[in-house]
Design a protein around this motif. Structure first.
Motif, PDB file in Angstrom:
ATOM      1  N   ARG A   1       0.808  -1.210   0.000  1.00  0.00           N
ATOM      2  CA  ARG A   1       0.000   0.000   0.000  1.00  0.00           C
ATOM      3  C   ARG A   1       0.848   1.270   0.000  1.00  0.00           C
ATOM      4  O   ARG A   1       1.289   1.735  -1.059  1.00  0.00           O
ATOM      5  CB  ARG A   1      -0.958  -0.039   1.211  1.00  0.00           C
ATOM      6  CG  ARG A   1      -1.820  -1.307   1.249  1.00  0.00           C
ATOM      7  CD  ARG A   1      -2.912  -1.204   2.296  1.00  0.00           C
ATOM      8  NE  ARG A   1      -2.411  -1.143   3.653  1.00  0.00           N
ATOM      9  CZ  ARG A   1      -2.135  -2.210   4.387  1.00  0.00           C
ATOM     10  NH1 ARG A   1      -2.264  -3.425   3.881  1.00  0.00           N
ATOM     11  NH2 ARG A   1      -1.740  -2.086   5.650  1.00  0.00           N
ATOM     12  N   ASP A   2       1.072   1.862   1.161  1.00  0.00           N
ATOM     13  CA  ASP A   2       1.681   3.190   1.271  1.00  0.00           C
ATOM     14  C   ASP A   2       3.107   3.219   0.713  1.00  0.00           C
ATOM     15  O   ASP A   2       3.923   2.333   1.006  1.00  0.00           O
ATOM     16  CB  ASP A   2       1.727   3.626   2.743  1.00  0.00           C
ATOM     17  CG  ASP A   2       0.351   3.603   3.380  1.00  0.00           C
ATOM     18  OD1 ASP A   2      -0.263   4.670   3.515  1.00  0.00           O
ATOM     19  OD2 ASP A   2      -0.103   2.497   3.733  1.00  0.00           O
TER      20      ASP A   2
ATOM     21  N   LEU B   1      18.816   1.458   6.048  1.00  0.00           N
ATOM     22  CA  LEU B   1      17.447   1.272   6.535  1.00  0.00           C
ATOM     23  C   LEU B   1      17.448   1.207   8.062  1.00  0.00           C
ATOM     24  O   LEU B   1      18.181   0.410   8.652  1.00  0.00           O
ATOM     25  CB  LEU B   1      16.846  -0.009   5.966  1.00  0.00           C
ATOM     26  CG  LEU B   1      15.469  -0.419   6.517  1.00  0.00           C
ATOM     27  CD1 LEU B   1      14.405   0.599   6.115  1.00  0.00           C
ATOM     28  CD2 LEU B   1      15.082  -1.813   6.040  1.00  0.00           C
ATOM     29  N   ASN B   2      16.630   2.059   8.674  1.00  0.00           N
ATOM     30  CA  ASN B   2      16.428   2.025  10.127  1.00  0.00           C
ATOM     31  C   ASN B   2      14.932   1.886  10.406  1.00  0.00           C
ATOM     32  O   ASN B   2      14.130   2.629   9.837  1.00  0.00           O
ATOM     33  CB  ASN B   2      16.952   3.287  10.811  1.00  0.00           C
ATOM     34  CG  ASN B   2      18.462   3.394  10.743  1.00  0.00           C
ATOM     35  OD1 ASN B   2      19.015   3.779   9.696  1.00  0.00           O
ATOM     36  ND2 ASN B   2      19.133   3.061  11.824  1.00  0.00           N
TER      37      ASN B   2
ATOM     38  N   SER C   1       8.358   3.507  12.908  1.00  0.00           N
ATOM     39  CA  SER C   1       8.900   4.535  12.008  1.00  0.00           C
ATOM     40  C   SER C   1       9.978   3.923  11.128  1.00  0.00           C
ATOM     41  O   SER C   1      10.750   3.070  11.576  1.00  0.00           O
ATOM     42  CB  SER C   1       9.493   5.706  12.802  1.00  0.00           C
ATOM     43  OG  SER C   1       8.508   6.327  13.604  1.00  0.00           O
ATOM     44  N   VAL C   2      10.028   4.365   9.867  1.00  0.00           N
ATOM     45  CA  VAL C   2      11.016   3.863   8.903  1.00  0.00           C
ATOM     46  C   VAL C   2      11.859   5.031   8.414  1.00  0.00           C
ATOM     47  O   VAL C   2      11.328   6.068   7.999  1.00  0.00           O
ATOM     48  CB  VAL C   2      10.322   3.183   7.708  1.00  0.00           C
ATOM     49  CG1 VAL C   2      11.357   2.703   6.697  1.00  0.00           C
ATOM     50  CG2 VAL C   2       9.444   2.019   8.183  1.00  0.00           C
ATOM     51  N   PHE C   3      13.176   4.852   8.472  1.00  0.00           N
ATOM     52  CA  PHE C   3      14.125   5.853   8.002  1.00  0.00           C
ATOM     53  C   PHE C   3      14.934   5.270   6.848  1.00  0.00           C
ATOM     54  O   PHE C   3      15.374   4.119   6.903  1.00  0.00           O
ATOM     55  CB  PHE C   3      15.102   6.254   9.116  1.00  0.00           C
ATOM     56  CG  PHE C   3      14.465   6.953  10.293  1.00  0.00           C
ATOM     57  CD1 PHE C   3      14.631   8.321  10.472  1.00  0.00           C
ATOM     58  CD2 PHE C   3      13.724   6.247  11.227  1.00  0.00           C
ATOM     59  CE1 PHE C   3      14.063   8.966  11.561  1.00  0.00           C
ATOM     60  CE2 PHE C   3      13.142   6.884  12.325  1.00  0.00           C
ATOM     61  CZ  PHE C   3      13.314   8.245  12.483  1.00  0.00           C
TER      62      PHE C   3
ATOM     63  N   HIS D   1       5.687   6.583   8.982  1.00  0.00           N
ATOM     64  CA  HIS D   1       5.315   6.416  10.390  1.00  0.00           C
ATOM     65  C   HIS D   1       3.889   5.874  10.436  1.00  0.00           C
ATOM     66  O   HIS D   1       3.013   6.342   9.688  1.00  0.00           O
ATOM     67  CB  HIS D   1       5.384   7.759  11.124  1.00  0.00           C
ATOM     68  CG  HIS D   1       5.060   7.678  12.588  1.00  0.00           C
ATOM     69  ND1 HIS D   1       5.959   7.223  13.532  1.00  0.00           N
ATOM     70  CD2 HIS D   1       3.929   7.996  13.267  1.00  0.00           C
ATOM     71  CE1 HIS D   1       5.391   7.274  14.735  1.00  0.00           C
ATOM     72  NE2 HIS D   1       4.163   7.723  14.597  1.00  0.00           N
ATOM     73  N   THR D   2       3.657   4.882  11.277  1.00  0.00           N
ATOM     74  CA  THR D   2       2.327   4.296  11.352  1.00  0.00           C
ATOM     75  C   THR D   2       2.099   3.677  12.721  1.00  0.00           C
ATOM     76  O   THR D   2       3.047   3.468  13.489  1.00  0.00           O
ATOM     77  CB  THR D   2       2.146   3.214  10.259  1.00  0.00           C
ATOM     78  OG1 THR D   2       0.783   2.779  10.236  1.00  0.00           O
ATOM     79  CG2 THR D   2       3.043   2.015  10.516  1.00  0.00           C
TER      80      THR D   2
END
Length: 225
Positions: free
Chosen positions: A151-152, A165-166, A177-179, A187-188
């Motif tokens: 999806r997103d 990737l963090n 959260s994904v960095f 962020h979800t």
């Protein structure tokens, strides 16, 4: 005399005000684009913590290699699952073992590389949740797009280059959260606590797009607050 002093005071106050604004802006920039591991404590991680999962009927060296500090993982869409009794899709993944968690704030870090042509594959995930099998799945699709499940949109243009990737999971706060390369991209809310652990590699999606899937990983680390 008073007018001159007042004018000087006003000028000084305005200068200080704009200086404070600049400091705030810079602080916000550090938060948005800084090192997501700041304030976290590294958790000891050895090769024993990196459990390999691969098609059960194939020797490991036909789906995985480790050279010069780089984990190479690949799988084919018609491969078997990782266990004879499993009804899941084929995978070659590194499961972070011995560091399962169910509370607190935890972070995965790794440098990933996905070659052009790998599409529809999960390259990183948080396994476990109160509702469902996973808390987070990050898939790569055509044009190097990374998506949250299917999806997103999380990031673009990730093919054929190393990216950092963090993933930060605040279990108590209920968020993930994904960095990418130090920048917060997604962020979800999570899906509730459970027996949680991180994974990376390649895992075919239920309706996979590409026949051959590959990812490479290096400098894998785990942190916690």
């Amino acid at each position: 005399m008073c007018r001159s002093s007042c004018n000087n005071y006003s000028t000084l106050s305005i200068s200080i005000f704009f200086l404070l604004l600049l400091c705030v802006d810079n602080s916000l920039e550090v938060v948005a684009y800084g090192d997501p591991t700041l304030g976290f404590i590294p958790v000891p991680l050895t090769q024993a913590n990196l459990k390999l999962q691969k098609p059960y009927d194939i020797p490991l060296d036909q789906r995985y290699s480790y050279e010069h500090g780089i984990h190479w993982l690949w799988v084919y869409a018609d491969d078997k699952p990782h266990e004879p009794t499993s009804h899941t899709q084929p995978r070659t993944e590194i499961r972070i073992s011995g560091l399962d968690y169910n509370s607190g704030v935890w972070q995965f870090e790794g440098y990933g590389f996905v070659p052009n042509g790998t599409s529809g594959a999960t390259i990183a995930q948080i396994h476990g949740a109160a509702h469902g099998a996973t808390t987070l799945i990050l898939r790569i699709y055509n044009n190097g797009e990374m998506r949250y499940y299917s999806r997103d949109l999380v990031a673009e243009n990730l093919y054929d280059k190393w990216f950092r990737l963090n993933i930060i999971h605040d279990v108590d706060g209920g968020t993930v959260s994904v960095f990418i390369d130090g920048k917060k991209k997604f962020h979800t809310k999570d899906k509730g606590p459970g027996d949680l652990y991180f994974k990376c590699g390649v895992y075919a999606a239920p309706a996979n797009i590409s026949y051959y899937m590959e990812s490479r990983w290096r400098d894998i680390k785990i942190y916690r607050l």
